[in-house]
Scaffold this active site. Structure first.
Site, PDB file in Angstrom:
ATOM      1  N   TYR A   1      11.670   8.103   1.350  1.00 13.20           N
ATOM      2  CA  TYR A   1      11.430   7.083   0.320  1.00 13.20           C
ATOM      3  C   TYR A   1      12.003   7.448  -1.042  1.00 13.20           C
ATOM      4  O   TYR A   1      11.734   6.779  -2.029  1.00 13.20           O
ATOM      5  CB  TYR A   1       9.937   6.825   0.212  1.00 13.20           C
TER       6      TYR A   1
ATOM      7  N   HIS B   1      12.603  -2.992   2.354  1.00 17.31           N
ATOM      8  CA  HIS B   1      12.053  -1.733   2.856  1.00 17.31           C
ATOM      9  C   HIS B   1      12.997  -0.612   2.412  1.00 17.31           C
ATOM     10  O   HIS B   1      14.218  -0.695   2.637  1.00 17.31           O
ATOM     11  CB  HIS B   1      11.932  -1.746   4.375  1.00 17.31           C
TER      12      HIS B   1
ATOM     13  N   ALA C   1       3.023  -0.993   4.912  1.00 14.56           N
ATOM     14  CA  ALA C   1       2.427  -1.040   6.255  1.00 14.56           C
ATOM     15  C   ALA C   1       1.938  -2.426   6.656  1.00 14.56           C
ATOM     16  O   ALA C   1       1.915  -2.769   7.846  1.00 14.56           O
ATOM     17  CB  ALA C   1       1.284  -0.036   6.335  1.00 14.56           C
TER      18      ALA C   1
ATOM     19  N   ASN D   1       7.914  -5.682  -1.017  1.00 13.80           N
ATOM     20  CA  ASN D   1       7.817  -4.601  -0.041  1.00 13.80           C
ATOM     21  C   ASN D   1       6.378  -4.542   0.440  1.00 13.80           C
ATOM     22  O   ASN D   1       5.527  -3.946  -0.220  1.00 13.80           O
ATOM     23  CB  ASN D   1       8.241  -3.267  -0.636  1.00 13.80           C
TER      24      ASN D   1
ATOM     25  N   ARG E   1       5.665  12.447  -2.141  1.00 14.70           N
ATOM     26  CA  ARG E   1       5.872  13.043  -0.815  1.00 14.70           C
ATOM     27  C   ARG E   1       6.995  12.319  -0.105  1.00 14.70           C
ATOM     28  O   ARG E   1       7.389  11.242  -0.492  1.00 14.70           O
ATOM     29  CB  ARG E   1       4.575  12.944   0.017  1.00 14.70           C
TER      30      ARG E   1
ATOM     31  N   GLU F   1      12.357  -9.692   1.445  1.00 15.30           N
ATOM     32  CA  GLU F   1      11.606  -8.533   1.929  1.00 15.30           C
ATOM     33  C   GLU F   1      12.471  -7.285   1.804  1.00 15.30           C
ATOM     34  O   GLU F   1      13.643  -7.303   2.223  1.00 15.30           O
ATOM     35  CB  GLU F   1      11.187  -8.751   3.379  1.00 15.30           C
TER      36      GLU F   1
ATOM     37  N   ARG G   1      12.942   3.756  12.981  1.00 18.94           N
ATOM     38  CA  ARG G   1      11.707   4.546  12.935  1.00 18.94           C
ATOM     39  C   ARG G   1      10.812   4.234  14.135  1.00 18.94           C
ATOM     40  O   ARG G   1      11.265   3.666  15.123  1.00 18.94           O
ATOM     41  CB  ARG G   1      10.994   4.313  11.598  1.00 18.94           C
TER      42      ARG G   1
ATOM     43  N   PRO H   1       0.791  -1.228   0.000  1.00 17.87           N
ATOM     44  CA  PRO H   1       0.000   0.000   0.000  1.00 17.87           C
ATOM     45  C   PRO H   1       0.819   1.271   0.000  1.00 17.87           C
ATOM     46  O   PRO H   1       1.851   1.375   0.658  1.00 17.87           O
ATOM     47  CB  PRO H   1      -0.817  -0.109   1.294  1.00 17.87           C
ATOM     48  N   ASN H   2       0.340   2.245  -0.752  1.00 14.69           N
ATOM     49  CA  ASN H   2       0.878   3.604  -0.877  1.00 14.69           C
ATOM     50  C   ASN H   2       2.139   3.697  -1.720  1.00 14.69           C
ATOM     51  O   ASN H   2       2.566   4.796  -2.072  1.00 14.69           O
ATOM     52  CB  ASN H   2       1.135   4.229   0.496  1.00 14.69           C
TER      53      ASN H   2
HETATM   54  O1  LIG Z   1      10.453   1.637   4.113  1.00 20.26           O
HETATM   55  C1  LIG Z   1       9.594   1.013   3.437  1.00 20.26           C
HETATM   56  O2  LIG Z   1       9.730   0.686   2.240  1.00 20.26           O
HETATM   57  C2  LIG Z   1       8.247   0.673   4.075  1.00 20.26           C
HETATM   58  O3  LIG Z   1       7.952  -0.703   3.782  1.00 20.26           O
HETATM   59  C3  LIG Z   1       7.235   1.556   3.450  1.00 20.26           C
HETATM   60  C4  LIG Z   1       6.236   2.187   4.165  1.00 20.26           C
HETATM   61  C5  LIG Z   1       5.412   3.264   3.536  1.00 20.26           C
HETATM   62  C6  LIG Z   1       4.507   3.986   4.310  1.00 20.26           C
HETATM   63  C7  LIG Z   1       3.763   5.006   3.769  1.00 20.26           C
HETATM   64  C8  LIG Z   1       3.922   5.388   2.464  1.00 20.26           C
HETATM   65  C9  LIG Z   1       4.834   4.699   1.723  1.00 20.26           C
HETATM   66  S1  LIG Z   1       5.151   5.070   0.059  1.00 20.26           S
HETATM   67  C10 LIG Z   1       4.898   6.796  -0.007  1.00 20.26           C
HETATM   68  C11 LIG Z   1       5.870   7.675   0.472  1.00 20.26           C
HETATM   69  C12 LIG Z   1       5.683   9.038   0.363  1.00 20.26           C
HETATM   70  C13 LIG Z   1       4.521   9.554  -0.191  1.00 20.26           C
HETATM   71  C14 LIG Z   1       3.542   8.685  -0.633  1.00 20.26           C
HETATM   72  C15 LIG Z   1       3.705   7.291  -0.517  1.00 20.26           C
HETATM   73  C16 LIG Z   1       5.566   3.639   2.235  1.00 20.26           C
HETATM   74  C17 LIG Z   1       5.998   1.913   5.593  1.00 20.26           C
HETATM   75  O4  LIG Z   1       4.592   1.630   5.852  1.00 20.26           O
HETATM   76  C18 LIG Z   1       6.840   0.755   6.113  1.00 20.26           C
HETATM   77  O5  LIG Z   1       6.819   0.807   7.546  1.00 20.26           O
HETATM   78  C19 LIG Z   1       8.253   0.835   5.579  1.00 20.26           C
END
Ligand SMILES: O=C(O)[C@]1(O)C=C(c2cccc(Sc3ccccc3)c2)[C@@H](O)[C@H](O)C1
Length: 143
Positions: free
Chosen positions: A23, A101, A78, A75, A18, A99, A108, A10-11
């Site tokens: 990231y 990240h 969350a 990956n 952002r 896996e 964190r 997700p995301n």
């Molecule tokens: O570090 C990662 O890749 C991770 O798997 C990725 C995550 C994550 C969380 C929120 C958003 C995103 S991707 C993102 C980043 C910035 C703006 C929009 C989306 C990844 C976290 O939930 C995890 O705890 C860690």
């Protein structure tokens, strides 16, 4: 040719929009192009999937196992920290999971320090940015 997958949770479809400090600034679409090039260089056939929905990720794991995918760079985002269902899906196949990240989950918030999926993965790469995906693909190409 070995068939491998890159699966994102997700995301992650919103990467680069952002929080570039956490990231990176590359978009998901740009990363997919780079992953395809890397896979070709490594002599791998590559499938890609991203979903914000737990069940869709589980269905993809099942489908990829049935289609002969041998290794998955995963990956879970969350869902890493919450999903017994995804853990069970990984354990239900013979595929090798790495896996990944992008951030270092261990520096964190404490709730990110637990991974339900790591114990059923071959290994975990965390905190190397998107280079972690490349490292995981390289590992799988040598398996
Ligand atoms: O570090 C990662 O890749 C991770 O798997 C990725 C995550 C994550 C969380 C929120 C958003 C995103 S991707 C993102 C980043 C910035 C703006 C929009 C989306 C990844 C976290 O939930 C995890 O705890 C860690």
């Amino acid at each position: 040719m070995k068939l491998v997958g890159i699966l994102n949770g997700p995301n992650l479809n919103r990467l680069g929009i952002r929080e570039p400090g956490l990231y990176g600034s590359q978009t998901y679409e740009s990363l997919c192009k780079d992953w395809k090039k890397t896979a070709h260089t490594l002599g791998l056939e590559l499938v890609l999937y991203q979903s914000n929905h737990e069940g869709a990720l589980i269905d993809t794991i099942h489908r990829w196992a049935d289609e002969g995918v041998e290794g998955v760079v995963f990956n879970p985002a969350a869902y890493t920290h919450t999903s017994v269902a995804l853990r069970d899906a990984l354990a239900s196949t013979d595929m090798v999971f790495i896996e990944v990240h992008i951030s270092n989950i261990y520096t964190r918030e404490s709730f990110r320090h637990t991974s339900y999926t790591a114990p059923v993965s071959r290994g975990v790469i965390s905190g190397l940015g998107t280079a972690g995906y490349t490292a995981a693909l390289t590992y799988l190409s040598g398996q």
